[in-house]
Design a protein around this motif. Structure first.
Motif: not given
Length: 409
Positions: A294-300, A358-364
């Motif tokens: 929802e926030e267009r983020r990814l975790t590592s 990190v920020s990013g669109f869903e398709q990342i």
């Protein structure tokens, strides 16, 4: 036209002129992932490139302009992209490298612009209102663009106008590797002939609805009575109608990168039921993963936390490739829990944290995803948005019996 609009809502007209003296810049890195890959390997220059899952079941995360000429686009099944552009080179992608370059660009912009909003991994909005008193805003943005390209090697485009909507449309018209200034007196002539697809927020479904009404250009849309737009599309119809008229009061929100999200649960009765603990973890991960998307983020980085009945607290974490997919996060979280829970004592509290966001669109998120997975998550998220975050879960998620605290930070 103004008289008619005034009858509908005087505040719309008032805000249009109140906001007309802003100077908003939208900057967008051109075909960002592809540009980074070309910095690493100049043999990729001028060739059609597809970034994403390499298998036929994968999805295109990004593509070069050469590939777009064949009809390829982001979020397209890789199999279809290969059929459209059989000579394209497929690259899996490197989110860590993309994030590093994104951070470099952000720092360059933040060092120079008074107010910066990072809209995604490759997009920024800048509010430089008032800077025209010292130097021309267009010249300032032009020099910033040159600095970014010189220091990072990445091509970037920008649009300058009085609000975020017009600035973004201007950027898209300036691409690739261009710049465009749309002053307040040029907004109508600039927007009028463009397709309604150019309006931010007009996706495939809304586009088809408007086309079925005979609306093709932004000018035609701007002439539609706002009451009709509201009737057809709800409140979103008013927003889209305002954008077609060059009206957008949305402020540039200062950039603050969120570092982590977490949730933990304290039980009213300590437990040693491993099956139940795994079920609680699964529910936590699903809620956090949905929040990421929802926030267009990814975790590592995933961290699992346990507190025993004697109040001893232990954690275990693991760095992973960037993702926001439930299955990947669930599998890793369960594995961390198994490695962490070795004392076989009663558990008082359990928690999960996702960090290094990190920020990013869903398709990342599609480098390792199949089209079926992508469609599944989209369908699940749509249900959650409509009926609430807790409206949908896997059958294995435990009912929250005996839970005193369930807090997401």
């Amino acid at each position: 036209m103004l008289n008619y609009l005034a009858k509908f809502d005087k505040n719309i007209i008032k805000s249009k002129w109140n906001m007309a003296d802003r100077n908003i810049v939208h900057m967008d890195l051109d075909s960002f992932f592809v540009s980074v890959e070309r910095l690493k390997n100049d043999k990729l220059n001028d060739k059609p490139i597809l970034i994403g899952g390499a298998s036929d079941r994968g999805v295109v995360a990004s593509c070069s302009y050469e590939a777009r000429l064949f009809g390829v686009s982001a979020a397209m099944p890789m199999r279809m992209a290969k059929l459209l552009c059989p000579d394209a080179l497929v690259i899996k992608g490197d989110m860590e490298e993309y994030s590093r370059y994104s951070g470099m660009v952000t720092e360059i912009i933040k060092d120079r612009a008074p107010i910066v909003e990072k809209a995604s991994i490759d997009e920024h909005y800048l509010d430089i209102t008032g800077m025209d008193k010292f130097f021309g805003c267009y010249q300032w943005a032009h020099e910033l663009r040159q600095t970014i390209t010189k220091e990072t090697g990445l091509p970037i485009s920008f649009g300058l106008s009085v609000n975020k909507t017009v600035a973004k449309v201007a950027t898209n018209e300036a691409k690739p590797n261009g710049e465009k200034n749309v002053g307040k007196n040029a907004i109508r002539p600039f927007l009028n002939p463009l397709s309604i697809k150019k309006i931010p927020g007009v996706g495939t479904k809304i586009y088809q609805q408007l086309r079925s009404m005979g609306i093709e250009t932004i000018y035609t849309l701007s002439q539609v009575p706002p009451e009709l737009m509201q009737k057809v599309l709800g409140e979103n119809g008013i927003t889209i109608w305002q954008k077609s008229n060059g009206i957008d009061e949305t402020p540039v929100v200062p950039y603050m990168e969120r570092k982590s999200i977490s949730t933990e649960t304290t039980f009213d009765k300590d437990t040693i039921d491993v099956t139940y603990l795994n079920q609680v973890l699964l529910g936590m991960v699903m809620e956090l993963a949905f929040q990421l998307r929802e926030e267009r983020r990814l975790t590592s980085c995933i961290t699992v936390k346990l507190r025993y009945s004697n109040f001893d607290t232990e954690t275990k974490q693991l760095r992973i490739p960037y993702t926001a997919f439930d299955k990947t996060l669930i599998d890793i979280t369960k594995d961390l829990f198994q490695k962490l829970y070795t004392r076989r004592m009663l558990i008082r509290l359990i928690g999960v944290r996702f960090s290094h966001l990190v920020s990013g669109f869903e398709q990342i998120n599609l480098f390792n995803a199949s089209q079926e997975q992508y469609n599944l998550y989209q369908a699940m998220d749509k249900i959650r948005r409509r009926f609430g975050e807790k409206s949908l879960s896997m059958a294995a998620v435990a009912p929250k019996r005996g839970i005193l605290i369930d807090e997401t930070v």
